[in-house]
Design a protein around this motif. Structure first.
Motif, PDB file in Angstrom:
ATOM      1  N   CYS A  98       0.810  -1.220   0.000  1.00  0.00           N
ATOM      2  CA  CYS A  98       0.000   0.000   0.000  1.00  0.00           C
ATOM      3  C   CYS A  98       0.846   1.274   0.000  1.00  0.00           C
ATOM      4  O   CYS A  98       0.292   2.370  -0.140  1.00  0.00           O
ATOM      5  CB  CYS A  98      -0.918   0.011   1.220  1.00  0.00           C
ATOM      6  SG  CYS A  98      -2.041  -1.410   1.306  1.00  0.00           S
ATOM      7  N   CYS A  99       2.163   1.158   0.189  1.00  0.00           N
ATOM      8  CA  CYS A  99       3.008   2.343   0.239  1.00  0.00           C
ATOM      9  C   CYS A  99       3.176   2.944  -1.156  1.00  0.00           C
ATOM     10  O   CYS A  99       3.041   2.257  -2.171  1.00  0.00           O
ATOM     11  CB  CYS A  99       4.381   1.999   0.812  1.00  0.00           C
ATOM     12  SG  CYS A  99       4.338   1.459   2.533  1.00  0.00           S
TER      13      CYS A  99
ATOM     14  N   GLU B 182       6.660  -9.658  -5.957  1.00  0.00           N
ATOM     15  CA  GLU B 182       5.398  -9.966  -5.297  1.00  0.00           C
ATOM     16  C   GLU B 182       4.313  -8.944  -5.628  1.00  0.00           C
ATOM     17  O   GLU B 182       3.141  -9.279  -5.698  1.00  0.00           O
ATOM     18  CB  GLU B 182       5.600 -10.042  -3.781  1.00  0.00           C
ATOM     19  CG  GLU B 182       6.406 -11.253  -3.343  1.00  0.00           C
ATOM     20  CD  GLU B 182       6.640 -11.260  -1.848  1.00  0.00           C
ATOM     21  OE1 GLU B 182       6.459 -10.191  -1.225  1.00  0.00           O
ATOM     22  OE2 GLU B 182       7.002 -12.307  -1.310  1.00  0.00           O
ATOM     23  N   ASP B 183       4.719  -7.690  -5.811  1.00  0.00           N
ATOM     24  CA  ASP B 183       3.719  -6.664  -6.119  1.00  0.00           C
ATOM     25  C   ASP B 183       2.957  -6.998  -7.389  1.00  0.00           C
ATOM     26  O   ASP B 183       1.729  -6.891  -7.452  1.00  0.00           O
ATOM     27  CB  ASP B 183       4.398  -5.301  -6.280  1.00  0.00           C
ATOM     28  CG  ASP B 183       4.817  -4.711  -4.948  1.00  0.00           C
ATOM     29  OD1 ASP B 183       4.689  -5.428  -3.940  1.00  0.00           O
ATOM     30  OD2 ASP B 183       5.270  -3.564  -4.924  1.00  0.00           O
ATOM     31  N   GLU B 184       3.691  -7.419  -8.424  1.00  0.00           N
ATOM     32  CA  GLU B 184       3.042  -7.752  -9.685  1.00  0.00           C
ATOM     33  C   GLU B 184       2.129  -8.955  -9.541  1.00  0.00           C
ATOM     34  O   GLU B 184       1.071  -9.028 -10.182  1.00  0.00           O
ATOM     35  CB  GLU B 184       4.091  -8.026 -10.770  1.00  0.00           C
ATOM     36  CG  GLU B 184       4.918  -6.810 -11.168  1.00  0.00           C
ATOM     37  CD  GLU B 184       6.160  -6.649 -10.304  1.00  0.00           C
ATOM     38  OE1 GLU B 184       6.181  -7.208  -9.180  1.00  0.00           O
ATOM     39  OE2 GLU B 184       7.100  -5.960 -10.739  1.00  0.00           O
TER      40      GLU B 184
ATOM     41  N   THR C 188      -2.571   8.683  -3.216  1.00  0.00           N
ATOM     42  CA  THR C 188      -3.925   8.848  -3.750  1.00  0.00           C
ATOM     43  C   THR C 188      -4.921   8.047  -2.927  1.00  0.00           C
ATOM     44  O   THR C 188      -4.556   7.339  -1.980  1.00  0.00           O
ATOM     45  CB  THR C 188      -3.986   8.398  -5.217  1.00  0.00           C
ATOM     46  OG1 THR C 188      -3.696   6.987  -5.272  1.00  0.00           O
ATOM     47  CG2 THR C 188      -2.971   9.155  -6.059  1.00  0.00           C
ATOM     48  N   LEU C 189      -6.184   8.141  -3.324  1.00  0.00           N
ATOM     49  CA  LEU C 189      -7.241   7.426  -2.616  1.00  0.00           C
ATOM     50  C   LEU C 189      -7.026   5.918  -2.674  1.00  0.00           C
ATOM     51  O   LEU C 189      -7.341   5.208  -1.715  1.00  0.00           O
ATOM     52  CB  LEU C 189      -8.601   7.790  -3.224  1.00  0.00           C
ATOM     53  CG  LEU C 189      -9.819   7.071  -2.620  1.00  0.00           C
ATOM     54  CD1 LEU C 189      -9.953   7.380  -1.137  1.00  0.00           C
ATOM     55  CD2 LEU C 189     -11.087   7.437  -3.376  1.00  0.00           C
ATOM     56  N   ARG C 190      -6.458   5.443  -3.767  1.00  0.00           N
ATOM     57  CA  ARG C 190      -6.247   3.998  -3.894  1.00  0.00           C
ATOM     58  C   ARG C 190      -5.260   3.485  -2.853  1.00  0.00           C
ATOM     59  O   ARG C 190      -5.379   2.351  -2.379  1.00  0.00           O
ATOM     60  CB  ARG C 190      -5.816   3.638  -5.307  1.00  0.00           C
ATOM     61  CG  ARG C 190      -4.478   4.176  -5.743  1.00  0.00           C
ATOM     62  CD  ARG C 190      -4.189   3.747  -7.173  1.00  0.00           C
ATOM     63  NE  ARG C 190      -5.137   4.349  -8.101  1.00  0.00           N
ATOM     64  CZ  ARG C 190      -5.337   3.880  -9.331  1.00  0.00           C
ATOM     65  NH1 ARG C 190      -4.673   2.824  -9.759  1.00  0.00           N
ATOM     66  NH2 ARG C 190      -6.203   4.465 -10.134  1.00  0.00           N
ATOM     67  N   HIS C 191      -4.263   4.303  -2.476  1.00  0.00           N
ATOM     68  CA  HIS C 191      -3.338   3.906  -1.423  1.00  0.00           C
ATOM     69  C   HIS C 191      -4.040   3.838  -0.071  1.00  0.00           C
ATOM     70  O   HIS C 191      -3.850   2.902   0.700  1.00  0.00           O
ATOM     71  CB  HIS C 191      -2.168   4.883  -1.354  1.00  0.00           C
ATOM     72  CG  HIS C 191      -1.293   4.863  -2.561  1.00  0.00           C
ATOM     73  ND1 HIS C 191      -1.511   5.699  -3.633  1.00  0.00           N
ATOM     74  CD2 HIS C 191      -0.207   4.115  -2.876  1.00  0.00           C
ATOM     75  CE1 HIS C 191      -0.592   5.467  -4.554  1.00  0.00           C
ATOM     76  NE2 HIS C 191       0.217   4.507  -4.112  1.00  0.00           N
TER      77      HIS C 191
ATOM     78  N   GLY D 231      -8.800  -2.691 -11.485  1.00  0.00           N
ATOM     79  CA  GLY D 231      -7.652  -1.857 -11.825  1.00  0.00           C
ATOM     80  C   GLY D 231      -7.337  -0.772 -10.825  1.00  0.00           C
ATOM     81  O   GLY D 231      -6.408   0.017 -11.027  1.00  0.00           O
ATOM     82  N   TYR D 232      -8.077  -0.736  -9.717  1.00  0.00           N
ATOM     83  CA  TYR D 232      -7.858   0.319  -8.726  1.00  0.00           C
ATOM     84  C   TYR D 232      -6.852  -0.164  -7.688  1.00  0.00           C
ATOM     85  O   TYR D 232      -7.125  -0.248  -6.498  1.00  0.00           O
ATOM     86  CB  TYR D 232      -9.178   0.676  -8.067  1.00  0.00           C
ATOM     87  CG  TYR D 232      -9.237   2.101  -7.552  1.00  0.00           C
ATOM     88  CD1 TYR D 232      -9.312   3.168  -8.443  1.00  0.00           C
ATOM     89  CD2 TYR D 232      -9.220   2.373  -6.191  1.00  0.00           C
ATOM     90  CE1 TYR D 232      -9.376   4.464  -7.988  1.00  0.00           C
ATOM     91  CE2 TYR D 232      -9.290   3.666  -5.731  1.00  0.00           C
ATOM     92  CZ  TYR D 232      -9.359   4.705  -6.633  1.00  0.00           C
ATOM     93  OH  TYR D 232      -9.413   6.000  -6.173  1.00  0.00           O
ATOM     94  N   THR D 233      -5.644  -0.493  -8.158  1.00  0.00           N
ATOM     95  CA  THR D 233      -4.590  -0.984  -7.277  1.00  0.00           C
ATOM     96  C   THR D 233      -3.614   0.141  -6.953  1.00  0.00           C
ATOM     97  O   THR D 233      -3.518   1.129  -7.686  1.00  0.00           O
ATOM     98  CB  THR D 233      -3.815  -2.132  -7.943  1.00  0.00           C
ATOM     99  OG1 THR D 233      -3.037  -1.593  -9.023  1.00  0.00           O
ATOM    100  CG2 THR D 233      -4.753  -3.195  -8.477  1.00  0.00           C
ATOM    101  N   PRO D 234      -2.828   0.005  -5.868  1.00  0.00           N
ATOM    102  CA  PRO D 234      -1.832   1.033  -5.531  1.00  0.00           C
ATOM    103  C   PRO D 234      -0.519   0.843  -6.277  1.00  0.00           C
ATOM    104  O   PRO D 234       0.407   1.623  -6.075  1.00  0.00           O
ATOM    105  CB  PRO D 234      -1.627   0.805  -4.032  1.00  0.00           C
ATOM    106  CG  PRO D 234      -1.833  -0.662  -3.865  1.00  0.00           C
ATOM    107  CD  PRO D 234      -2.913  -1.047  -4.845  1.00  0.00           C
ATOM    108  N   TYR D 235      -0.449  -0.176  -7.155  1.00  0.00           N
ATOM    109  CA  TYR D 235       0.850  -0.525  -7.730  1.00  0.00           C
ATOM    110  C   TYR D 235       1.409   0.502  -8.713  1.00  0.00           C
ATOM    111  O   TYR D 235       2.596   0.790  -8.666  1.00  0.00           O
ATOM    112  CB  TYR D 235       0.770  -1.892  -8.413  1.00  0.00           C
ATOM    113  CG  TYR D 235       2.102  -2.317  -8.991  1.00  0.00           C
ATOM    114  CD1 TYR D 235       3.130  -2.690  -8.153  1.00  0.00           C
ATOM    115  CD2 TYR D 235       2.321  -2.319 -10.364  1.00  0.00           C
ATOM    116  CE1 TYR D 235       4.368  -3.059  -8.673  1.00  0.00           C
ATOM    117  CE2 TYR D 235       3.541  -2.683 -10.882  1.00  0.00           C
ATOM    118  CZ  TYR D 235       4.553  -3.055 -10.034  1.00  0.00           C
ATOM    119  OH  TYR D 235       5.762  -3.413 -10.538  1.00  0.00           O
TER     120      TYR D 235
END
Length: 364
Positions: free
Chosen positions: A10-11, A23-25, A110-113, A99-103
């Motif tokens: 989430c960072c 791992e993020d992907e 942003t709000l997604r984070h 598609g609303y990921t923090p990646y």
């Protein structure tokens, strides 16, 4: 699925955070979240089916052969924690599939984070709460069979305070001082890992001992009441042992991928380790959400009356039933184990009914 590695996802990217394992992907991919969404959907639908179909039987036989009515409340809270945890999995999967990921790389939080943090904290809290309710159940049923006072006053501490403190400390260790600077290469993840794995270790270490001594007491109670240990008594005791074994097995099966992944995360990354980590992530996406369904089955039993109601009705008329009651009844068909067996005769909640049913598939 939940694990300490999720927290740092989430960072804000571009803060020096290294993710050599990729791992993020993996965890934000549509395939991975599709698997988690499918597992969560099956778990939610199956759990609600089991729980709602059992509403007519409020006094669930928590131990095969023994009706421990006071412990029924513990199971209800465990089911609620499992359901809320799976709802978190389900919600996060839908959001990330959309598609609303923090990646993706952003220049500011942003709000997604923030949404990622909220859902992650929600899942972690109810995950730890589920661990603690598993522990509470094992302790509660041990005290009930030994006619000891239940530690109900400690339930808020075990299942609310401890999960809240562990969740807050683990999240603080990652997100401090802010989402725009967290998750760097020097971040201290020890507190976050301890928050996840200490309650899990507590269940894995303590619950088998609690269940072992509970099963021994079941044998003692049945033998003491009947004055013998015949086939009927052996069936009751063996059924209790099987049920306790299944509870431990389900817990380990649902969470062992998390333990393996944490171990792999601590070793140097190479291609074989990376492949193994990805396999564990897929297993986590499948098994973590399924805990709610599997727990509802091992604790309450699958509602078989929907598929073989007619055959069980015929079986009911053909074979005798031995129904336990708290008061009265003939000695030939009623078995009583109550507080008279213990020094504390005034403890109304400590009485235990023993029920023998020839058709053992109805015990769960």
């Amino acid at each position: 699925m939940t694990s300490p590695e999720f927290t740092a996802i989430c960072c804000l990217k571009g803060t020096g955070r290294s993710d050599s394992s990729g791992e993020d992907e993996v965890v934000t991919s549509s395939i991975f979240n599709g698997i988690c969404l499918a597992s969560s959907s099956v778990s939610l639908v199956g759990t609600m089916f089991v729980l709602l179909s059992r509403r007519h039987n409020r006094q669930t036989m928590l131990v095969p052969g023994l009706k421990l009515y006071p412990v029924n409340e513990t199971i209800q809270w465990l089911a609620l924690a499992d359901i809320l945890m799976v709802i978190g999995f389900f919600t996060r999967s839908i959001i990330w599939i959309s598609g609303y990921t923090p990646y993706p790389l952003f220049s500011a939080v942003t709000l997604r984070h923030k949404l990622c943090v909220g859902i992650t904290v929600w899942i972690e809290f109810h995950c730890i709460s589920s661990y603690m309710w598993n522990f509470t159940y094992a302790l509660d049923i041990l005290l009930a069979t030994h006619s000891k006072p239940r530690l109900k006053a400690l339930w808020p501490f075990f299942n609310l305070v401890i999960p809240a403190v562990l969740t807050a400390s683990g999240s603080f260790s990652i997100y401090y001082p802010s989402l725009s600077t967290c998750g760097g290469p020097n971040v201290n993840e020890v507190a976050n890992y301890l928050a996840y794995f200490l309650p899990m270790l507590l269940v894995i270490v303590c619950n088998p001992f609690f269940f072992y001594y509970t099963a021994k007491k079941v044998k003692s109670l049945v033998t003491q009441q009947h004055g013998r240990y015949s086939v009927r008594e052996q069936v009751i005791v063996q059924s209790a042992k099987v049920k306790f074994t299944m509870i431990i097995f389900v817990f380990i099966a649902c969470w062992f991928p998390n333990v393996v992944n944490a171990i792999l995360d601590a070793v140097p990354i190479n291609e074989s380790v990376q492949n193994a980590m990805w396999a564990m992530w897929v297993l986590k996406a499948i098994m973590n959400p399924l805990q709610a369904l599997l727990n509802s089955v091992v604790f309450r039993g699958w509602p078989r009356h929907y598929c073989n109601c007619l055959s069980q009705q015929q079986h009911h008329h053909q074979q005798p039933q031995y129904q336990a009651t708290k008061y009265g009844g003939s000695s030939s068909s009623n078995i009583h184990i109550n507080s008279a067996l213990t020094p504390n005769k005034s403890a109304a909640n400590h009485w235990i009914n023993v029920t023998y049913e020839p058709h053992m598939s109805t015990y769960l």
